[in-house]
Design a protein around this motif. Structure first.
Motif, PDB file in Angstrom:
ATOM      1  N   LYS A 226     -14.163  -4.067 -12.867  1.00 53.73           N
ATOM      2  CA  LYS A 226     -12.930  -4.536 -12.211  1.00 53.73           C
ATOM      3  C   LYS A 226     -13.049  -4.440 -10.695  1.00 53.73           C
ATOM      4  O   LYS A 226     -12.559  -5.319  -9.969  1.00 53.73           O
ATOM      5  CB  LYS A 226     -11.742  -3.708 -12.703  1.00 53.73           C
TER       6      LYS A 226
ATOM      7  N   ASP B 108     -15.091   3.166 -20.647  1.00 55.35           N
ATOM      8  CA  ASP B 108     -13.934   2.996 -19.762  1.00 55.35           C
ATOM      9  C   ASP B 108     -14.378   3.007 -18.297  1.00 55.35           C
ATOM     10  O   ASP B 108     -13.846   2.260 -17.467  1.00 55.35           O
ATOM     11  CB  ASP B 108     -12.924   4.122 -19.992  1.00 55.35           C
TER      12      ASP B 108
ATOM     13  N   LYS C 294     -17.326   2.107 -17.108  1.00 50.59           N
ATOM     14  CA  LYS C 294     -18.011   0.847 -16.810  1.00 50.59           C
ATOM     15  C   LYS C 294     -17.003  -0.287 -16.634  1.00 50.59           C
ATOM     16  O   LYS C 294     -17.205  -1.183 -15.793  1.00 50.59           O
ATOM     17  CB  LYS C 294     -18.993   0.505 -17.927  1.00 50.59           C
ATOM     18  N   ALA C 295     -15.922  -0.234 -17.398  1.00 50.36           N
ATOM     19  CA  ALA C 295     -14.889  -1.265 -17.277  1.00 50.36           C
ATOM     20  C   ALA C 295     -14.227  -1.198 -15.906  1.00 50.36           C
ATOM     21  O   ALA C 295     -13.916  -2.239 -15.302  1.00 50.36           O
ATOM     22  CB  ALA C 295     -13.847  -1.076 -18.380  1.00 50.36           C
TER      23      ALA C 295
END
Length: 259
Positions: free
Chosen positions: A152, A145, A147-148
């Motif tokens: 973004k 999460d 890294k996501a």
């Protein structure tokens, strides 16, 4: 002027008895209350900032001590001093009083020196450093999460908007703002994550701590505003006093035979 023998005797008795009466605040049912108790009570109240020495304060203390003595005598009369729970409480109070006096005497013989205070201040300033950092963070449950979120941000999403999903509810609605602080205010691994960043940059990889995975942004840096030695001297002296007392306690416990 010449005294008659009887009058001379009464005068001598009065002179001899005067100091004894002066030493007592009052005599309750034959039991004296020493005046020294009032002096000690006044000293403690004034030192605690609970008033100024005055006739009114002394009268209030006198009335309270007389009332306590009356109640104490009644309690003893009814046998409360012999109750197991009262005896246990008295033993604990006695122990606390004696131990506190031991501690005061120990610190009187082993006071914290100015050199020790200066050394502790120097250690504090070295640990704190000469910089403060204004950082933000987003706390996520797992590395994926985090890294996501980083992906973004690289794609153009605003850090402050993404911070709303942070597990840190105290900063989630404030853009993840942790305000100005020194690196020593944070866990070492967290501090290591932002001290190498450039202004406005975000960590390339999630920073793991005991709380989860962090995405960190450095807003700005500035020179640290450290207090002077004189400003924090009382606090340092108190902390070092407590350390010495703790060390003294540990030494005594080690020497004792505990079964």
């Amino acid at each position: 002027m010449t005294f008659k023998p009887a009058r001379l005797l009464f005068a001598l008795i009065a002179v001899a008895a005067a100091p004894a009466f002066a030493q007592n605040l009052a005599v309750v049912n034959g039991k004296p209350i020493p005046t020294s108790r009032v002096e000690e009570a006044v000293k403690q109240l004034v030192a605690a900032g609970r008033g100024q020495d005055s006739p009114q304060m002394r009268m209030a203390i006198k009335e309270e001590m007389i009332a306590r003595e009356v109640l104490m005598q009644e309690a003893v009369k009814q046998g409360y001093d012999k109750k197991p729970e009262v005896k246990a409480a008295l033993d604990q109070a006695r122990q606390a009083i004696v131990v506190n006096q031991l501690a005061r005497d120990y610190m009187g013989k082993n006071p914290v020196s100015d050199a020790e205070i200066k050394a502790e201040y120097d250690r504090f300033t070295k640990q704190t450093g000469d910089k403060e950092y204004h950082v933000r963070h987003i706390l996520l449950e797992n590395e994926a999460d985090a890294k996501a979120v980083i992906a973004k941000i690289k794609a153009g999403s605003k850090f402050e908007e993404l911070a709303k999903q942070s597990k840190d509810t105290g900063t989630a609605n404030n853009g993840g703002d942790l305000d100005w602080a020194s690196p020593s205010s944070f866990p070492p691994e967290f501090a290591a994550g932002f001290t190498g960043l450039q202004k406005g940059a975000v960590t390339e990889n999630p920073v793991k701590t005991a709380n989860g995975f962090h995405v960190i942004k450095l807003d700005d840096t500035r020179a640290a505003k450290l207090p002077t030695l004189e400003e924090v001297k009382p606090q340092i002296a108190e902390a070092l006093t407590q350390q010495k007392l703790e060390q003294f306690k540990e030494q005594m416990v080690k020497k004792a035979k505990v079964q």
